[in-house]
Design a protein around this motif. Structure first.
Motif, PDB file in Angstrom:
ATOM      1  N   ILE A   1       0.832  -1.200   0.000  1.00 30.91           N
ATOM      2  CA  ILE A   1       0.000   0.000   0.000  1.00 30.91           C
ATOM      3  C   ILE A   1       0.864   1.245   0.000  1.00 30.91           C
ATOM      4  CG2 ILE A   1      -2.035  -1.004   1.091  1.00 30.91           C
ATOM      5  CD1 ILE A   1      -0.983   0.016   3.744  1.00 30.91           C
TER       6      ILE A   1
ATOM      7  N   GLN B   1      -3.495   5.046   1.955  1.00 37.72           N
ATOM      8  CA  GLN B   1      -4.108   3.717   1.949  1.00 37.72           C
ATOM      9  C   GLN B   1      -3.873   3.024   3.287  1.00 37.72           C
ATOM     10  OE1 GLN B   1      -2.257   1.871  -1.550  1.00 37.72           O
ATOM     11  NE2 GLN B   1      -4.296   1.932  -2.511  1.00 37.72           N
ATOM     12  N   LYS B   2      -4.848   2.189   3.657  1.00 39.97           N
ATOM     13  CA  LYS B   2      -4.664   1.369   4.862  1.00 39.97           C
ATOM     14  C   LYS B   2      -5.089  -0.048   4.529  1.00 39.97           C
ATOM     15  CE  LYS B   2      -6.065   4.860   8.300  1.00 39.97           C
ATOM     16  NZ  LYS B   2      -4.810   5.454   8.713  1.00 39.97           N
TER      17      LYS B   2
ATOM     18  N   ASP C   1     -12.443   4.021  -1.327  1.00 39.70           N
ATOM     19  CA  ASP C   1     -12.385   2.858  -2.219  1.00 39.70           C
ATOM     20  C   ASP C   1     -11.956   1.633  -1.427  1.00 39.70           C
ATOM     21  OD1 ASP C   1     -13.159   3.824  -4.701  1.00 39.70           O
ATOM     22  OD2 ASP C   1     -11.247   4.936  -4.829  1.00 39.70           O
TER      23      ASP C   1
ATOM     24  N   SER D   1     -10.616  -2.237  -1.784  1.00 44.85           N
ATOM     25  CA  SER D   1     -10.166  -3.313  -2.656  1.00 44.85           C
ATOM     26  C   SER D   1      -9.992  -4.555  -1.772  1.00 44.85           C
ATOM     27  CB  SER D   1      -8.856  -2.887  -3.316  1.00 44.85           C
ATOM     28  OG  SER D   1      -8.022  -3.971  -3.436  1.00 44.85           O
TER      29      SER D   1
ATOM     30  N   VAL E   1      -7.780  -3.357   1.183  1.00 42.99           N
ATOM     31  CA  VAL E   1      -7.068  -2.079   1.186  1.00 42.99           C
ATOM     32  C   VAL E   1      -8.107  -0.992   0.996  1.00 42.99           C
ATOM     33  CG1 VAL E   1      -5.309  -0.677   0.063  1.00 42.99           C
ATOM     34  CG2 VAL E   1      -5.049  -3.178   0.187  1.00 42.99           C
ATOM     35  N   VAL E   2      -8.121  -0.062   1.927  1.00 45.45           N
ATOM     36  CA  VAL E   2      -9.057   1.045   1.808  1.00 45.45           C
ATOM     37  C   VAL E   2      -8.249   2.304   1.511  1.00 45.45           C
ATOM     38  CG1 VAL E   2      -9.096   1.184   4.332  1.00 45.45           C
ATOM     39  CG2 VAL E   2     -10.807   2.409   3.028  1.00 45.45           C
ATOM     40  N   SER E   3      -8.713   3.083   0.517  1.00 52.07           N
ATOM     41  CA  SER E   3      -7.964   4.303   0.195  1.00 52.07           C
ATOM     42  C   SER E   3      -8.901   5.504   0.118  1.00 52.07           C
ATOM     43  CB  SER E   3      -7.189   4.113  -1.111  1.00 52.07           C
ATOM     44  OG  SER E   3      -7.868   3.248  -1.982  1.00 52.07           O
TER      45      SER E   3
ATOM     46  N   LEU F   1     -10.776   8.717   5.552  1.00 50.22           N
ATOM     47  CA  LEU F   1     -10.399   7.396   6.066  1.00 50.22           C
ATOM     48  C   LEU F   1     -10.756   7.286   7.537  1.00 50.22           C
ATOM     49  CD1 LEU F   1      -6.903   6.556   4.531  1.00 50.22           C
ATOM     50  CD2 LEU F   1      -8.970   5.174   4.415  1.00 50.22           C
TER      51      LEU F   1
ATOM     52  N   ASP G   1      -0.513   0.590   7.713  1.00 49.82           N
ATOM     53  CA  ASP G   1      -0.946   1.959   7.442  1.00 49.82           C
ATOM     54  C   ASP G   1       0.038   2.603   6.467  1.00 49.82           C
ATOM     55  OD1 ASP G   1      -1.792   4.554   7.480  1.00 49.82           O
ATOM     56  OD2 ASP G   1      -2.276   4.530   9.618  1.00 49.82           O
ATOM     57  N   GLY G   2      -0.452   3.030   5.298  1.00 47.01           N
ATOM     58  CA  GLY G   2       0.416   3.587   4.274  1.00 47.01           C
ATOM     59  C   GLY G   2       1.010   4.950   4.640  1.00 47.01           C
TER      60      GLY G   2
END
Lengths: 233, 361
Positions: free
Chosen positions: B278, B282-283, B309, B311, B331-333, B339, B358-359
């Motif tokens: 990520i 993104q997380k 988003d 994924s 992965v949530v962005s 977020l 955690d990105g």
């Protein structure tokens, strides 16, 4: 009888003696064997149940039995035989003849047999004993219904081995005048230079040992359940 | 009702003392299937052996039905109106025969037929031969092995052997059945059939079952409640659903992961799979949906309302004791505030959110 006369003339001359010797050996074997069987079984069970982790742990009893077995086993039989003469005389009244031979024969067989029984019983999986305990079996139930019951084939095998070694011991008992095939072979065979007598004694003993082994194997096989045998082969 | 209080057992070995069970207290309701899970050496086997006093605990109390057993310094007492009374060997045997037990390696008598194995606990118990026979056939029907009555254990499959062991354990109509890794030596089919049989007996006879295992799948299949053991202690205890939905300790989480497809994420992370790589904004999150929120389209609502988003990397739904548990790793962005808001929204809607990576850090 004609064959015996022709091929083993000396044996023919002493044939009555030979038969008495056979019956003396047989008597020694049966009497000493029966007594040793019972004592050895009891002591073997005692060792297994009282040892560390056993179902009736008792270090003192275990150490005593263990020491007795070890000491008796360490003495060569021929020495044990003469060592026990005074004791035999006190207990049975005589130290010679078949009667005098029983006690030393038992003393010579029990330690060996006890160890063998101990090994046979140790082969019983602890899990079986534990399962029986979980079902509420007490000491006697565990001994008779689990240990002895499950170890029957192994016990038959070790009993056969012991019986064969007992035959060997009875011939030595001739040294204290017990008679039997052993002393017959020495006195009438070797000492009088009658090789045919010695030979016949050897053959007779061989046949007995062979018969014992065959019976033992057969019984051991019979008592193991069939599927287990198939798997082993 | 089984109640265990402050039960302890220490083994004194040459290599040192092993505190196999340390101050364990549990209570197991009648008719429950109660699981105890732990790695080998956790003390679960010792604990279960303490229940039928195969192992004598050093201290503590055990109540099974009307029997109150008090243990002091490795001595066993029974509590009655008059106070404590020492239990003799005979009573101890009677006590044990009231609790059934089955084992990993079945422990049947190899030189006895199926009939003789099942009759074992009935013989010499004062029961008449005819009654023994009747009971054995009744038990054979219960475990569905009537046609194997005269067969030796060596001719049976593992699952069949365990059935015989179960019949034998139930011969004396125990209120409780202890199961020590009873399915660990079985293949998957036999495992399933034995577990189904246990569950069936639990329902039909109202039998309380205490089952120890190192496999979470077993717990999932049959247990109502579960205790997790580590180093001789119970570290977590609760209904199977709660334990799966909310594992509190590290070891419980490991067990839960081991039985769930979501557990694969550890390998993906370890292998640095592109699936879990990520960037900023993104997380990688793990979402657990309890029965209260399964079917509410919460994820898409969060995505819509916060412009996020998702994924999906791994997802799974399973039914435990009739209740669904959903799990999703993805992965949530989105923007930083979105977020934060989105994850808070999920949290407020009974979704357990765990950020695995955690990105932005």
């Amino acid at each position: 009888m004609g064959i015996i006369e022709r091929y083993t003339p000396n044996l023919y001359n002493y044939f009555d003696r030979f038969l008495t010797s056979c019956s003396a050996t047989f008597e020694m074997f049966c009497k000493a064997g029966a007594i040793a069987f019972v004592i050895g079984l009891v002591l073997g069970v005692l060792l297994v149940v009282t040892r560390k982790g056993g179902i009736a742990r008792n270090p003192i009893l275990y150490q005593l039995t263990n020491a007795l077995v070890n000491v008796l086993r360490s003495i060569p039989f021929i020495i044990l035989l003469i060592f026990l003469i005074p004791l035999t005389r006190k207990v049975v009244g005589t130290a010679i003849g078949v009667r005098g031979a029983i006690l030393p024969l038992v003393a010579g067989t029990v330690p060996f047999y006890t160890r063998q029984v101990e090994v046979a019983l140790s082969g019983v999986e602890p899990g079986k004993v534990e399962a029986a305990r979980s079902m509420g079996s007490g000491l006697l139930g565990l001994i008779f219904r689990v240990y002895l019951h499950e170890a029957v084939p192994a016990l038959i095998r070790v009993t056969t081995v012991t019986a064969i070694s007992l035959i060997g011991l009875t011939t030595m008992a001739g040294a204290v005048g017990a008679g039997g095939i052993g002393s017959f072979a020495i006195n009438y065979g070797q000492n009088q230079n009658h090789q045919d007598i010695v030979n016949v004694c050897v053959v007779a003993l061989l046949l007995v040992v062979f018969a014992l082994q065959t019976i033992g194997n057969l019984l051991a096989k019979r008592t193991t359940n069939r599927a287990l045998i198939q798997r082993r082969h | 009702m089984i109640e265990i209080q402050n039960l302890s057992k220490t083994f004194h070995l040459k290599t040192g003392d092993v505190r196999a069970v340390q101050n364990v207290s549990l209570s197991i309701a009648d008719g429950q299937v109660y699981g105890i899970i732990g790695y080998s050496g956790a003390g679960k086997s010792t604990l279960v052996r303490c229940l039928n006093l195969l192992e004598v605990p050093d201290g503590g109390e055990i109540r099974i039905g009307a029997d109150q057993i008090v243990l002091q310094n490795g001595r066993i007492f029974r509590r009655d109106q008059g106070g404590l009374r020492r239990i003799g060997e005979r009573q101890l045997c009677a006590l044990r025969s009231g609790i059934g037990m089955i084992f990993q390696h079945f422990n049947l008598l190899d030189r006895s037929t199926v009939y003789e194995n099942i009759a074992y606990p009935l013989k010499y118990s004062g029961m008449k031969a005819g009654a023994v026979r009747e009971r054995v056939y009744e038990l054979l029907d219960l475990v569905d092995l009537r046609d194997k009555v005269n067969v030796y254990p060596a001719q049976l499959s593992g699952g069949q052997k365990q059935r015989v062991a179960i019949a034998r354990a139930l011969a004396n109509n125990p209120r409780v059945l202890l199961s020590d890794e009873a399915t660990s030596a079985l293949d998957p089919d036999a495992t399933e059939s034995i577990l189904a049989l246990l569950k069936d007996l639990n329902r039909k006879l109202g039998l309380t079952i205490v089952l120890i295992t190192h496999e979470m799948a077993v717990i999932k299949a049959v247990c109502d409640r579960v205790a997790v053991m580590e180093d001789g202690r119970v570290v977590e205890e609760g209904s199977v659903y709660e334990i799966f939905a909310h594992p509190q300790t590290g070891i419980t989480r490991r067990f839960v992961d081991s039985s769930s497809p979501l557990g694969k994420i550890d390998r993906l992370l370890e292998e640095q799979s592109p699936l879990v790589e990520i960037g900023p904004g993104q997380k990688l999150v793990k979402l657990i949906f309890r029965k209260e929120c399964v079917g509410e389209a919460i994820v898409t609502r969060a995505a819509r309302e916060f412009g996020l988003d998702f994924s999906i990397v791994l997802a799974n739904v399973e039914y435990l004791q009739g209740g669904p548990i959903g799990g999703l790793i993805g992965v949530v962005s989105g923007k930083k505030e979105d977020l934060k808001g989105g994850l808070r929204f999920l949290d407020e809607n009974h979704v357990t959110v765990e950020v695995l990576r955690d990105g932005d850090h």
